[in-house]
Scaffold this active site. Structure first.
Site, PDB file in Angstrom:
ATOM      1  N   HIS A 222       0.807  -1.223   0.000  1.00  0.00           N
ATOM      2  CA  HIS A 222       0.000   0.000   0.000  1.00  0.00           C
ATOM      3  C   HIS A 222       0.846   1.281   0.000  1.00  0.00           C
ATOM      4  O   HIS A 222       1.230   1.764  -1.065  1.00  0.00           O
ATOM      5  CB  HIS A 222      -0.996  -0.008   1.162  1.00  0.00           C
ATOM      6  CG  HIS A 222      -2.200   0.834   0.915  1.00  0.00           C
ATOM      7  ND1 HIS A 222      -3.261   0.405   0.151  1.00  0.00           N
ATOM      8  CD2 HIS A 222      -2.510   2.098   1.301  1.00  0.00           C
ATOM      9  CE1 HIS A 222      -4.171   1.369   0.082  1.00  0.00           C
ATOM     10  NE2 HIS A 222      -3.738   2.410   0.780  1.00  0.00           N
TER      11      HIS A 222
ATOM     12  N   GLU B  69      -2.201   2.399  -5.986  1.00  0.00           N
ATOM     13  CA  GLU B  69      -2.019   3.732  -6.582  1.00  0.00           C
ATOM     14  C   GLU B  69      -0.554   4.057  -6.892  1.00  0.00           C
ATOM     15  O   GLU B  69      -0.036   5.103  -6.475  1.00  0.00           O
ATOM     16  CB  GLU B  69      -2.627   4.799  -5.672  1.00  0.00           C
ATOM     17  CG  GLU B  69      -4.116   4.643  -5.482  1.00  0.00           C
ATOM     18  CD  GLU B  69      -4.743   5.684  -4.561  1.00  0.00           C
ATOM     19  OE1 GLU B  69      -5.975   5.815  -4.561  1.00  0.00           O
ATOM     20  OE2 GLU B  69      -3.993   6.380  -3.830  1.00  0.00           O
TER      21      GLU B  69
ATOM     22  N   GLU C 103     -11.230   1.022  -4.451  1.00  0.00           N
ATOM     23  CA  GLU C 103     -11.647   2.098  -3.558  1.00  0.00           C
ATOM     24  C   GLU C 103     -12.696   2.945  -4.273  1.00  0.00           C
ATOM     25  O   GLU C 103     -12.562   3.256  -5.459  1.00  0.00           O
ATOM     26  CB  GLU C 103     -10.468   3.005  -3.171  1.00  0.00           C
ATOM     27  CG  GLU C 103      -9.407   2.339  -2.320  1.00  0.00           C
ATOM     28  CD  GLU C 103      -8.274   3.298  -1.972  1.00  0.00           C
ATOM     29  OE1 GLU C 103      -8.471   4.536  -2.102  1.00  0.00           O
ATOM     30  OE2 GLU C 103      -7.197   2.829  -1.575  1.00  0.00           O
TER      31      GLU C 103
END
Length: 393
Positions: free
Chosen positions: A129, A185, A319
């Site tokens: 993450h 991301e 998300e």
């Protein structure tokens, strides 16, 4: 004596058989990635928890203000009707010095929470993450990754090392209910185009190419661990996990996954959607959910369907959410529409929850939905809208 030896041999053979049975891989069902995503239905993120990185020991779990995770919390997610939980995990702050070895206490804690969710019958996603380094240069040993060639060597070593260790811990004891997401991301942090890809930006072009290589490396590392990980479903992101980075960039490519002997495709595209930004995140932005917002959602879903889903690559929205602007009724409308439209295309959407529901301050990041201290929902109307709009396919 012969009778004793014979009895001993029988005992050892029986013990060996029992041990072999206990080590047998958990059966991994032969389903396609499309079938899996349909079964995942809709999910919830354990945000700002195992991904928090303000310390290097187990206290990092609560370092961003969220309470320590309990089995009761996870039980509450399953009881509410969610079928999937995404457990974001940061690793770079838990590496032992000079060897890129993950602190075994940290790995044990991650496994404990994963196992609680598996016991509840949930599909579970774990990832890398907040390990995207903050600068395009100067990355050092164990600091994470950055999608450019300057940082390639350390990025490659980090991705390979961390995924090798995750794959060793999470393998034959887990069937298709455990899913790996290679990165969260991944982007050009600190760059003018950190959050979107510009066609005229060379850094963006090379960033996508490097990300393709890192995605491929992660898939190859997971597959090489053998066992159930040869069949593990793996989620793949584009730059910033933006839908537009995988729709508008000709350079983005899904990894090659050398599955042979008729095995089904097991890669999934991972995107994040706070769409439209003006309603879902912008402060103050739009407070009312209108037709123009529906059109933007519809267009993005249709494009993802045409470019990926119709070609056999399903999509998980890792998300999504609409921040609290003291506009509950309009948010309920947004959630109802977003979920119903995403399910039309067979997508699974996973609610981002950072635990902060307080709209009395700046509202751009008020994505608190589950009160983890009391195991109650701040906005049960939103949860109802989500679960009720996950229509059977």
């Amino acid at each position: 004596m012969k009778r004793f030896i014979c009895s001993l041999c029988i005992f050892l053979a029986a013990s060996t058989l029992t041990f072999a049975k206990s080590k047998k891989s958990k059966e991994f069902h032969d389903i396609s990635s499309e079938e899996l995503v349909l079964k995942m239905e809709t999910g919830w993120n354990l945000g700002n928890t195992l991904d928090a990185n303000a310390s290097a020991d187990l206290s990092s779990e609560t370092s961003w203000g969220q309470p320590q995770t309990t089995k009761e919390m996870i039980d509450g997610i399953a009881a509410a009707g969610f079928k999937t939980i995404r457990i974001p995990v940061s690793w770079s702050n838990h590496l032992e010095a000079k060897n890129r070895i993950i602190d075994p206490k940290w790995m044990k804690r991650v496994k404990e929470i994963v196992d609680w969710a598996i016991e509840d019958g949930l599909f579970v996603i774990i990832n890398i993450h907040h390990d995207n380094y903050s600068s395009p240069s100067g990355i050092s040993y164990g600091d994470g990754f950055y999608p450019n060639m300057v940082c390639w060597n350390e990025s490659m070593l980090f991705i390979k090392s961390v995924w090798s260790q995750i794959s060793k811990t999470f393998n034959n004891d887990y069937d298709e209910h455990l899913i790996f997401e290679v990165m969260n991301e991944p982007r050009l942090r600190g760059h003018a185009h950190e959050w979107w890809v510009s066609a005229g930006c060379n850094d963006c072009k090379y960033g996508v190419q490097v990300l393709n290589k890192l995605n491929q490396l992660a898939v190859d590392t997971i597959r090489s661990s053998g066992g159930n990980n040869e069949k593990r479903f793996i989620m793949i992101p584009g730059i910033a996990a933006s839908p537009h980075s995988v729709l508008d960039s000709a350079a983005f490519k899904m990894p090659d996954d050398n599955l042979s002997h008729g095995k089904k495709q097991r890669l999934i595209l991972s995107v994040h959607m706070y769409t439209p930004y003006s309603f879902a995140m912008e402060a103050p932005g739009d407070l009312t959910f209108e037709k123009k917002h529906k059109s933007e959602i519809d267009g993005t879903f249709a494009d993802l369907n045409e470019k990926y889903i119709q070609k056999g690559i399903p999509v998980v929205i890792g998300e999504y959410g609409a921040t609290n602007k003291n506009n509950l009724e309009e948010r309920v409308k947004w959630f109802s529409y977003f979920i119903s439209q995403s399910r039309r295309y067979g997508m699974c959407s996973i609610l981002w929850d950072n635990g902060d529901a307080n709209a009395s301050t700046a509202v751009s990041e008020k994505f608190g939905f589950y009160n983890r201290r009391e195991c109650k929902w701040y906005f049960p109307e939103i949860v109802e809208a989500i679960v009720e709009n996950v229509m059977p396919q």
